[in-house]
Design an enzyme around this catalytic site. Sequence first.
Site, PDB file in Angstrom:
ATOM      1  N   ASN A 224       1.837  88.694 127.077  1.00  0.00           N
ATOM      2  CA  ASN A 224       1.204  87.375 127.113  1.00  0.00           C
ATOM      3  C   ASN A 224       2.228  86.256 126.893  1.00  0.00           C
ATOM      4  O   ASN A 224       2.197  85.223 127.573  1.00  0.00           O
ATOM      5  CB  ASN A 224       0.104  87.282 126.046  1.00  0.00           C
ATOM      6  CG  ASN A 224      -1.187  87.950 126.478  1.00  0.00           C
ATOM      7  OD1 ASN A 224      -1.514  87.986 127.665  1.00  0.00           O
ATOM      8  ND2 ASN A 224      -1.927  88.489 125.529  1.00  0.00           N
ATOM      9  N   GLU A 258      -6.366  94.574 123.320  1.00  0.00           N
ATOM     10  CA  GLU A 258      -5.722  95.563 124.195  1.00  0.00           C
ATOM     11  C   GLU A 258      -6.030  96.994 123.771  1.00  0.00           C
ATOM     12  O   GLU A 258      -5.364  97.935 124.186  1.00  0.00           O
ATOM     13  CB  GLU A 258      -4.205  95.343 124.202  1.00  0.00           C
ATOM     14  CG  GLU A 258      -3.497  95.639 122.895  1.00  0.00           C
ATOM     15  CD  GLU A 258      -3.508  94.473 121.911  1.00  0.00           C
ATOM     16  OE1 GLU A 258      -2.683  94.481 120.991  1.00  0.00           O
ATOM     17  OE2 GLU A 258      -4.334  93.550 122.065  1.00  0.00           O
TER      18      GLU A 258
END
Length: 344
Positions: A224, A258
């Site tokens: 990210n 995640e």
Amino acid sequence: MNNDLIQCNATQQLRRKVLIGMCIVLGVAALLFGLSNIFYFGPRAKVLGMLELAYFAASLAMLVHIWRRKQPSWFLIFHCVVLTFLICFGTYVSRIESSLYLWAVALPTVFYLALGLRVGFYWSLSCMLLELVALHFALQETVLVRSAVLLNFVLAYIFVWTISHVYEDSRVKGVDRLNALAHQDALTGAQNRLSLVTAFKQSPAQLEGSYLFTLDIDDFKSINDNYGHAAGDEVLKEVVYRLSQVVSRQHIYRMGGEEFVVVLTAERVDEVGAITLVKQLQSRVMKTPIRFEDIDISVTFSGGLEQFTQQAGLDKTLSRADNGLYLAKKSGKQCAFYQGTRLS
């Protein structure tokens, strides 16, 4: 698997309410009509009145039963059969001026709510044909215009039938859409934590002996940070897609962020083996980088494997799998552990 269970539960709740309403409303109506037919109408109506009183007694007994415990599936079928018989038989033995046949127009709504889309359709069709036969005999001793009565009855019946069919179809599809929203992860299309809990709560016996594989994408924060959240979202979607090439998407659960849980069913484990399935999942996800725009992103994950038993329960099984995940992270990532042992 989960949506079928939830859909079934929602339908059972609806039909329980329908059954209670039928027992109260139709039971009281049967009591009033039964007393009227016995004391105020001719000898032919006395038989109908006795049947209506018997229906009242049965409705009362069913109401007492379902108030305390789960309803048997045949209760609603019984009501539909008796209603069809009483209305058709009542039309046959009563004078047409009594307008008893008008009750038949309400039956399609009852059938669809009580029996569902497919059975409700065929039952509504059968009821209409039986009522037309009863009307044929009832109209033989009347000054009413036969064709007008039959035409108006058929048109009114089909009108209510069509509305009932459309409503039930829309209701089922609406429940399916709500199930998807409540039990599916919007981003990846995987199931969510609520779906996992629901599945193991409602059918633990079916899942006995299955394995829970908890996995966490390694260094996802770096993905990210380095490539942006759009890249992170693409990685999550692609990971779920690659996992679904080994197991059914219905057995993939996104627990948050995640972290995922993959349920390896006992059947698949018997065929392939739990460790082999884990290796296939690792190979499918890690073998090739994930392409995002013009960037190749290498993705690995760490995992923990644990077998589910009803005695241990879901929470303890997940906790043990998480311990394996922790060991995998601690051991340098890109690996999986089962009961404290690293899977080579």
